[in-house]
Motif scaffolding. Sequence first.
Motif, PDB file in Angstrom:
ATOM      1  N   TRP A   1      -4.769  -1.254   7.022  1.00 27.63           N
ATOM      2  CA  TRP A   1      -3.802  -1.086   8.101  1.00 27.63           C
ATOM      3  C   TRP A   1      -3.524   0.381   8.418  1.00 27.63           C
ATOM      4  N   THR A   2      -3.036   1.149   7.460  1.00 24.48           N
ATOM      5  CA  THR A   2      -2.653   2.536   7.734  1.00 24.48           C
ATOM      6  C   THR A   2      -3.801   3.323   8.349  1.00 24.48           C
ATOM      7  N   PHE A   3      -4.973   3.255   7.711  1.00 26.89           N
ATOM      8  CA  PHE A   3      -6.140   4.001   8.180  1.00 26.89           C
ATOM      9  C   PHE A   3      -7.201   3.060   8.740  1.00 26.89           C
ATOM     10  N   ALA A   4      -6.776   1.971   9.369  1.00 27.70           N
ATOM     11  CA  ALA A   4      -7.707   1.008   9.950  1.00 27.70           C
ATOM     12  C   ALA A   4      -8.611   1.715  10.962  1.00 27.70           C
ATOM     13  N   GLY A   5      -9.864   1.347  10.970  1.00 30.38           N
ATOM     14  CA  GLY A   5     -10.809   1.964  11.891  1.00 30.38           C
ATOM     15  C   GLY A   5     -11.488   3.196  11.329  1.00 30.38           C
ATOM     16  N   ARG A   6     -11.144   3.565  10.129  1.00 30.95           N
ATOM     17  CA  ARG A   6     -11.791   4.701   9.471  1.00 30.95           C
ATOM     18  C   ARG A   6     -12.675   4.164   8.374  1.00 30.95           C
ATOM     19  N   ARG A   7     -13.619   4.941   8.012  1.00 31.80           N
ATOM     20  CA  ARG A   7     -14.481   4.547   6.896  1.00 31.80           C
ATOM     21  C   ARG A   7     -14.030   5.306   5.658  1.00 31.80           C
ATOM     22  N   THR A   8     -14.359   4.770   4.489  1.00 30.10           N
ATOM     23  CA  THR A   8     -14.069   5.521   3.277  1.00 30.10           C
ATOM     24  C   THR A   8     -15.096   6.628   3.138  1.00 30.10           C
ATOM     25  N   SER A   9     -14.805   7.572   2.297  1.00 33.18           N
ATOM     26  CA  SER A   9     -15.613   8.776   2.183  1.00 33.18           C
ATOM     27  C   SER A   9     -16.952   8.559   1.484  1.00 33.18           C
ATOM     28  N   GLY A  10     -17.197   7.396   0.988  1.00 33.07           N
ATOM     29  CA  GLY A  10     -18.457   7.136   0.304  1.00 33.07           C
ATOM     30  C   GLY A  10     -18.481   5.714  -0.197  1.00 33.07           C
ATOM     31  N   PRO A  11     -19.362   5.432  -1.147  1.00 31.76           N
ATOM     32  CA  PRO A  11     -19.422   4.085  -1.706  1.00 31.76           C
ATOM     33  C   PRO A  11     -18.076   3.697  -2.313  1.00 31.76           C
ATOM     34  N   ALA A  12     -17.806   2.415  -2.361  1.00 32.03           N
ATOM     35  CA  ALA A  12     -16.513   1.918  -2.830  1.00 32.03           C
ATOM     36  C   ALA A  12     -16.071   2.524  -4.163  1.00 32.03           C
ATOM     37  N   PRO A  13     -16.907   2.560  -5.211  1.00 35.71           N
ATOM     38  CA  PRO A  13     -16.421   3.137  -6.474  1.00 35.71           C
ATOM     39  C   PRO A  13     -15.956   4.595  -6.340  1.00 35.71           C
ATOM     40  N   ALA A  14     -16.665   5.376  -5.557  1.00 40.09           N
ATOM     41  CA  ALA A  14     -16.271   6.773  -5.355  1.00 40.09           C
ATOM     42  C   ALA A  14     -14.967   6.861  -4.572  1.00 40.09           C
ATOM     43  N   ALA A  15     -14.816   6.016  -3.559  1.00 43.90           N
ATOM     44  CA  ALA A  15     -13.580   6.013  -2.777  1.00 43.90           C
ATOM     45  C   ALA A  15     -12.405   5.565  -3.640  1.00 43.90           C
ATOM     46  N   TYR A  16     -12.613   4.531  -4.467  1.00 40.89           N
ATOM     47  CA  TYR A  16     -11.553   4.077  -5.368  1.00 40.89           C
ATOM     48  C   TYR A  16     -11.155   5.192  -6.330  1.00 40.89           C
ATOM     49  N   ALA A  17     -12.139   5.871  -6.878  1.00 47.29           N
ATOM     50  CA  ALA A  17     -11.874   6.955  -7.826  1.00 47.29           C
ATOM     51  C   ALA A  17     -11.098   8.082  -7.146  1.00 47.29           C
ATOM     52  N   GLY A  18     -11.482   8.428  -5.933  1.00 45.40           N
ATOM     53  CA  GLY A  18     -10.769   9.461  -5.190  1.00 45.40           C
ATOM     54  C   GLY A  18      -9.341   9.057  -4.879  1.00 45.40           C
ATOM     55  N   TYR A  19      -9.170   7.810  -4.465  1.00 45.37           N
ATOM     56  CA  TYR A  19      -7.832   7.297  -4.175  1.00 45.37           C
ATOM     57  C   TYR A  19      -6.969   7.338  -5.434  1.00 45.37           C
ATOM     58  N   PHE A  20      -7.542   6.919  -6.563  1.00 44.20           N
ATOM     59  CA  PHE A  20      -6.822   6.965  -7.839  1.00 44.20           C
ATOM     60  C   PHE A  20      -6.463   8.409  -8.196  1.00 44.20           C
ATOM     61  N   ALA A  21      -7.401   9.330  -8.005  1.00 50.49           N
ATOM     62  CA  ALA A  21      -7.139  10.733  -8.332  1.00 50.49           C
ATOM     63  C   ALA A  21      -5.987  11.295  -7.498  1.00 50.49           C
ATOM     64  N   ILE A  22      -5.964  10.975  -6.217  1.00 48.53           N
ATOM     65  CA  ILE A  22      -4.881  11.448  -5.353  1.00 48.53           C
ATOM     66  C   ILE A  22      -3.546  10.871  -5.816  1.00 48.53           C
ATOM     67  N   ASN A  23      -3.533   9.586  -6.125  1.00 48.42           N
ATOM     68  CA  ASN A  23      -2.284   8.961  -6.545  1.00 48.42           C
ATOM     69  C   ASN A  23      -1.845   9.421  -7.930  1.00 48.42           C
ATOM     70  N   ALA A  24      -2.790   9.643  -8.815  1.00 46.49           N
ATOM     71  CA  ALA A  24      -2.437  10.180 -10.137  1.00 46.49           C
ATOM     72  C   ALA A  24      -1.865  11.588  -9.985  1.00 46.49           C
ATOM     73  N   ALA A  25      -2.446  12.374  -9.096  1.00 51.54           N
ATOM     74  CA  ALA A  25      -1.922  13.718  -8.842  1.00 51.54           C
ATOM     75  C   ALA A  25      -0.520  13.650  -8.239  1.00 51.54           C
TER      76      ALA A  25
END
Length: 137
Positions: free
Chosen positions: A65-89
């Motif tokens: 929803w928030t970023f609907a229409g955008r693609r993630t920055s790479g394959p799902a595992p990399a995007a999940y890891a990046g999302y986790f890193a941002i939230n952990a930070a």
Amino acid sequence: MDNRGPERGLTGEALRYVVSGIGLAALYSAVYWTLAARFGVPVLIANTVAFAVNLIAGWTLHSRWTFAGRRTSGPAPAAYAGYFAINAASYGLNSLWVWTIVDHLHGSVALSIIPVVTVTPVLTFLLNRAWIFRARL
């Protein structure tokens, strides 16, 4: 300038991020409070469980929803890891705000909430938009 209308541009994403953030804060609070206050789970464990629930709910909400229409920055595992890193930070940054204002400067708990709800969300929004949910080319 974004000619796609407010529902698609930066303003629309920012508004959806605010609405999402309010919902996610309510979810976090409900999980944390229920575990800690109602079931007597130690607060750090309750906080960790609430953080994990929020992390999953946040990914789902932001990616659909928030970023609907955008693609993630790479394959799902990399995007999940990046999302986790941002939230952990952001979790670490919020802990730093609380420690600095309450413990180090002896300010009030209420005062420590100000950067937690203003500075950190802006930074996480910008990082998610730039790194995890990039514009489609």
